[in-house]
Design a protein around this motif. Structure first.
Motif, PDB file in Angstrom:
ATOM      1  N   LYS A 147       0.705  -0.910  -0.250  1.00 51.22           N
ATOM      2  CA  LYS A 147      -0.043  -0.456   0.117  1.00 51.22           C
ATOM      3  C   LYS A 147       0.683   1.767   0.043  1.00 51.22           C
ATOM      4  O   LYS A 147      -0.046   2.060  -0.157  1.00 51.22           O
ATOM      5  CB  LYS A 147      -1.392   0.139   1.164  1.00 51.22           C
ATOM      6  CG  LYS A 147      -0.118   0.030   2.254  1.00 51.22           C
ATOM      7  CD  LYS A 147      -1.037  -0.200   3.580  1.00 51.22           C
ATOM      8  CE  LYS A 147      -0.597   0.695   5.045  1.00 51.22           C
ATOM      9  NZ  LYS A 147      -1.819   0.512   6.415  1.00 51.22           N
ATOM     10  N   GLU A 148       2.348   1.288   0.418  1.00 46.77           N
ATOM     11  CA  GLU A 148       2.967   2.367   0.364  1.00 46.77           C
ATOM     12  C   GLU A 148       4.113   2.468  -0.147  1.00 46.77           C
ATOM     13  O   GLU A 148       4.349   3.186  -0.975  1.00 46.77           O
ATOM     14  CB  GLU A 148       3.201   2.520   1.795  1.00 46.77           C
ATOM     15  CG  GLU A 148       3.940   3.919   2.449  1.00 46.77           C
ATOM     16  CD  GLU A 148       4.259   4.371   3.822  1.00 46.77           C
ATOM     17  OE1 GLU A 148       4.357   5.144   3.845  1.00 46.77           O
ATOM     18  OE2 GLU A 148       3.143   3.520   4.668  1.00 46.77           O
ATOM     19  N   ALA A 149       5.000   1.625   0.305  1.00 49.53           N
ATOM     20  CA  ALA A 149       6.491   1.648  -0.462  1.00 49.53           C
ATOM     21  C   ALA A 149       7.363   0.223  -0.406  1.00 49.53           C
ATOM     22  O   ALA A 149       6.915  -0.388   0.946  1.00 49.53           O
ATOM     23  CB  ALA A 149       7.105   2.981  -0.095  1.00 49.53           C
ATOM     24  N   TYR A 150       7.408   0.312  -1.472  1.00 47.17           N
ATOM     25  CA  TYR A 150       8.473  -1.011  -1.290  1.00 47.17           C
ATOM     26  C   TYR A 150       9.665  -1.714   0.086  1.00 47.17           C
ATOM     27  O   TYR A 150      10.650  -0.721   0.184  1.00 47.17           O
ATOM     28  CB  TYR A 150       9.032  -1.943  -2.868  1.00 47.17           C
ATOM     29  CG  TYR A 150       7.284  -1.759  -3.840  1.00 47.17           C
ATOM     30  CD1 TYR A 150       7.358  -3.299  -3.423  1.00 47.17           C
ATOM     31  CD2 TYR A 150       7.183  -1.288  -4.597  1.00 47.17           C
ATOM     32  CE1 TYR A 150       5.766  -3.125  -4.876  1.00 47.17           C
ATOM     33  CE2 TYR A 150       6.518  -1.164  -5.050  1.00 47.17           C
ATOM     34  CZ  TYR A 150       5.996  -1.772  -5.561  1.00 47.17           C
ATOM     35  OH  TYR A 150       4.592  -2.880  -6.053  1.00 47.17           O
ATOM     36  N   GLY A 151       9.661  -2.321   0.925  1.00 50.67           N
ATOM     37  CA  GLY A 151      10.795  -2.713   1.298  1.00 50.67           C
ATOM     38  C   GLY A 151      10.376  -2.622   3.008  1.00 50.67           C
ATOM     39  O   GLY A 151      10.649  -2.596   3.935  1.00 50.67           O
ATOM     40  N   GLY A 152       8.746  -2.001   2.843  1.00 51.95           N
ATOM     41  CA  GLY A 152       7.796  -1.991   4.323  1.00 51.95           C
ATOM     42  C   GLY A 152       9.049  -0.412   4.847  1.00 51.95           C
ATOM     43  O   GLY A 152       9.729  -0.385   4.985  1.00 51.95           O
ATOM     44  N   THR A 153       8.397  -0.852   6.421  1.00 52.30           N
ATOM     45  CA  THR A 153       8.742  -0.058   7.594  1.00 52.30           C
ATOM     46  C   THR A 153      11.094   0.218   7.239  1.00 52.30           C
ATOM     47  O   THR A 153      11.531   1.272   7.636  1.00 52.30           O
ATOM     48  CB  THR A 153       8.448   0.073   8.642  1.00 52.30           C
ATOM     49  OG1 THR A 153       7.055   0.196   8.955  1.00 52.30           O
ATOM     50  CG2 THR A 153       9.680   0.590  10.047  1.00 52.30           C
ATOM     51  N   CYS A 154      11.262  -1.035   7.605  1.00 55.96           N
ATOM     52  CA  CYS A 154      12.073  -1.749   7.857  1.00 55.96           C
ATOM     53  C   CYS A 154      13.354  -0.784   6.629  1.00 55.96           C
ATOM     54  O   CYS A 154      14.266   0.316   6.787  1.00 55.96           O
ATOM     55  CB  CYS A 154      12.834  -3.186   7.735  1.00 55.96           C
ATOM     56  SG  CYS A 154      14.583  -3.465   7.150  1.00 55.96           S
ATOM     57  N   LEU A 155      13.052  -0.803   4.947  1.00 57.58           N
ATOM     58  CA  LEU A 155      14.015  -0.510   4.653  1.00 57.58           C
ATOM     59  C   LEU A 155      13.879   1.424   4.589  1.00 57.58           C
ATOM     60  O   LEU A 155      14.414   2.175   3.947  1.00 57.58           O
ATOM     61  CB  LEU A 155      13.991  -0.719   2.580  1.00 57.58           C
ATOM     62  CG  LEU A 155      14.956  -1.753   2.832  1.00 57.58           C
ATOM     63  CD1 LEU A 155      14.173  -2.805   3.352  1.00 57.58           C
ATOM     64  CD2 LEU A 155      14.474  -2.130   1.259  1.00 57.58           C
ATOM     65  N   ASN A 156      12.696   1.323   4.445  1.00 58.83           N
ATOM     66  CA  ASN A 156      11.971   3.156   4.501  1.00 58.83           C
ATOM     67  C   ASN A 156      11.918   3.839   5.476  1.00 58.83           C
ATOM     68  O   ASN A 156      12.190   5.248   6.103  1.00 58.83           O
ATOM     69  CB  ASN A 156      10.604   2.874   4.138  1.00 58.83           C
ATOM     70  CG  ASN A 156       9.880   2.632   2.073  1.00 58.83           C
ATOM     71  OD1 ASN A 156      11.095   3.528   1.945  1.00 58.83           O
ATOM     72  ND2 ASN A 156      10.415   1.327   2.085  1.00 58.83           N
ATOM     73  N   HIS A 157      12.216   4.013   6.477  1.00 57.33           N
ATOM     74  CA  HIS A 157      11.871   4.453   7.958  1.00 57.33           C
ATOM     75  C   HIS A 157      12.386   3.781   8.873  1.00 57.33           C
ATOM     76  O   HIS A 157      12.244   3.885  10.285  1.00 57.33           O
ATOM     77  CB  HIS A 157      10.232   4.683   7.969  1.00 57.33           C
ATOM     78  CG  HIS A 157       9.800   4.359   7.590  1.00 57.33           C
ATOM     79  ND1 HIS A 157       9.729   5.874   6.293  1.00 57.33           N
ATOM     80  CD2 HIS A 157       7.779   4.058   6.048  1.00 57.33           C
ATOM     81  CE1 HIS A 157       8.825   5.802   5.519  1.00 57.33           C
ATOM     82  NE2 HIS A 157       7.667   5.245   5.310  1.00 57.33           N
ATOM     83  N   GLY A 158      12.587   2.145   8.646  1.00 55.79           N
ATOM     84  CA  GLY A 158      13.691   1.885  10.242  1.00 55.79           C
ATOM     85  C   GLY A 158      14.639   1.360  10.464  1.00 55.79           C
ATOM     86  O   GLY A 158      16.156   1.961  10.275  1.00 55.79           O
ATOM     87  N   CYS A 159      15.066   0.657   9.841  1.00 53.63           N
ATOM     88  CA  CYS A 159      16.728   0.092  10.255  1.00 53.63           C
ATOM     89  C   CYS A 159      17.774   0.569   9.284  1.00 53.63           C
ATOM     90  O   CYS A 159      18.722   0.503  10.131  1.00 53.63           O
ATOM     91  CB  CYS A 159      16.169  -1.921   9.920  1.00 53.63           C
ATOM     92  SG  CYS A 159      15.240  -3.208  10.289  1.00 53.63           S
ATOM     93  N   ILE A 160      17.333   0.726   8.271  1.00 54.55           N
ATOM     94  CA  ILE A 160      18.073   1.239   7.125  1.00 54.55           C
ATOM     95  C   ILE A 160      18.000   2.181   7.274  1.00 54.55           C
ATOM     96  O   ILE A 160      20.032   3.438   7.418  1.00 54.55           O
ATOM     97  CB  ILE A 160      17.944   0.888   5.290  1.00 54.55           C
ATOM     98  CG1 ILE A 160      17.925  -0.176   5.412  1.00 54.55           C
ATOM     99  CG2 ILE A 160      19.166   1.994   4.808  1.00 54.55           C
ATOM    100  CD1 ILE A 160      19.589  -1.169   5.595  1.00 54.55           C
TER     101      ILE A 160
END
Length: 485
Positions: free
Chosen positions: A40-53
């Motif tokens: 629904k939002e961005a490939y990679g989810g929270t981890c790649l977009n807003h978290g881990c990375i």
């Protein structure tokens, strides 16, 4: 099906393209299944977009700035200027590169990508609503579904993330200027990592924690060097308090905190009886994460959750509905990106008829603070509770030549083994590059290696990895560079 909907079918429907979902989709594609992935939002989810990375990018950048300005003992004198907007732009470039790579990998493995929000419309159908006016929706029939919708930050009463001075971790990672002062609610791994980032960038950081110490859930001997280092960076802790409210104050805010009970910090600030009032420019709430399961209409498909909304799944990632699987954060602990990826891969293989199952015995975890923490397998007490007679080996980084040359000597490597057979049961590292070093101990557990196997493996000198070998030698009573226990 709603009149006007498009209707399609697929072997495997994956809902959510984070580390659990996209890995599940790619693996299912490799196994010659027809796969549809809905995001629904961005490939990679929270981890790649807003978290881990993003957080690790800013941790690395803030560490460069801090080291450059604090390396006088190495003969280096500098006064670095920090452009947070430029730093965030660099971080965003990394994120774009990785998320674009996820999309390309999915397509290269034959995964059909659909953007939209999926909700169940029965045990074998979902409806996908596409964003934007006039975009409509479509129905997808599936033989198997994998739910990988992840998690989101928990919001506490009176601290809505829609209020300008109140930040969640995602908003904190997107700031365009360094706040002069910051109150962080929560001393778990997210709160401590972000406290480290902002303290190294020059922010005056105060941390409120309801429990008795920082990093609850980790052994005290692992958390203690992290808290000591945090204090040396100027981070102030208030243990045994819960944030209750905030109000505008001057050019910033005033955060109110109430005593949470009789908790007392281990070597930290004593808990006061009176309420606290902490002034800051902004407040960051980092008290944990909750599952994104309430948007799926799970009841329509008969899928069960626990009382916190996590979807219940077995050791093959199956929910109570046999052909529907749940992986990643939405399925509960361990809420780790790499655990979710492993679960996604297992789910895809089970669907394809492969003999796969989940095994968390050698599942590592890391905290990217300063110093880092890495842990895998059993602690000494857990091993003893499981009936093992244990032997423990330890090697301090203060005795490591490589650690001394980097200026990072806090912490140690600890290895836990079965005293009789010598099998490695657990590994625990606090210190430089702990997140990397823990992989060797995880492999030892996975392969059933013994202390002798680890100790007799020649390690390159000078490296931090020698510390793992030395810890194993210490457990055997034959360490060369530290006193034997």
């Amino acid at each position: 099906m709603v009149v006007g909907d498009i209707s399609t079918g697929t072997d495997v429907l994956v809902i959510g393209a984070g580390p659990a979902g996209y890995v599940a989709a790619i693996r299912a594609g490799q196994l010659d299944l027809d796969v549809t992935l809905v995001e629904k939002e961005a490939y990679g989810g929270t981890c790649l977009n807003h978290g881990c990375i993003p957080s690790k990018a800013l941790l690395a950048a803030s560490d460069v700035a801090h080291q450059a300005g604090n390396a006088e003992e190495m003969g280096v004198y500098a006064d670095p200027a920090v452009d947070l907007e430029g730093m965030v732009g660099w971080k965003d470039d990394i994120v774009s590169q990785l998320t674009g790579g996820v999309e390309k990998l999915c397509k290269a493995n034959g995964v059909n990508l659909i953007e939209g929000t999926a909700t169940f419309d029965g045990e074998n159908t979902v409806r996908v609503s596409h964003g934007g006016e006039g975009q409509g929706s479509e129905s997808i029939d599936f033989e198997h579904a994998i739910i990988a919708t992840g998690s989101r930050p928990i919001e506490i009463p009176n601290f809505a993330y829609s209020d300008d001075p109140v930040l969640d971790s995602r908003q904190a990672l997107a700031l365009d200027s360094v706040p002069d002062s910051l109150v962080i609610v929560g001393a778990g791994y997210i709160g401590m990592e972000l406290a480290t980032v902002f303290a190294k960038l020059g922010t005056d950081v105060q941390v409120i924690e309801m429990l008795e110490d920082a990093l609850p859930g980790f052994d005290r001997d692992l958390a203690r060097p992290v808290k000591k280092r945090a204090k040396s960076l100027g981070i102030e802790f208030h243990f045994g308090y819960g944030a209750s409210n905030w109000e505008p104050h001057g050019d910033g805010i005033r955060v109110e905190a109430e005593p949470a009970g009789d908790a007392a910090a281990d070597g930290g600030q004593a808990v006061e009886e009176e309420a606290l009032e902490l002034d800051a420019e902004k407040v960051l709430v980092a008290v944990g994460r909750e599952p994104v399961s309430d948007t799926l209409d799970l009841e329509t498909a008969g899928i069960e959750t626990d009382d916190r909304g996590f979807i219940t799944a077995d050791d093959r990632a199956r929910t109570n509905v046999e052909h529907i699987f749940a992986v990643g954060d939405v399925a509960g602990e361990p809420m780790l990106a790499h655990a979710g990826s492993n679960e996604g891969q297992v789910a895809a293989e089970v669907i394809a008829g492969e003999p796969a199952a989940l095994d968390y015995q050698a599942m590592p975890a890391a905290v990217f603070t300063d110093p880092e923490i890495g842990t895998v397998g059993m602690t000494e007490s857990e091993a003893e509770d499981a009936g093992f007679e244990t032997v423990v080996g330890k090697f301090p980084f203060q005795a490591s030549g490589r650690a001394l040359t980097t200026g990072h000597t806090d912490g140690f490597v600890k290895i836990v083994a079965d005293a009789e057979a010598g099998f490695v049961l657990g590994g625990h590292v606090v210190g430089p590059e702990a997140s990397e070093l823990i992989a060797e101990l995880g492999l030892a557990i996975e392969l059933g290696a013994t202390l002798e196997d680890v100790a007799s493996t020649v390690h390159t000198h000078p490296t931090l990895a020698e510390s793992v070998m030395e810890a194993a030698e210490n457990a055997l009573g034959q360490a060369i560079h530290t006193l034997n226990r």
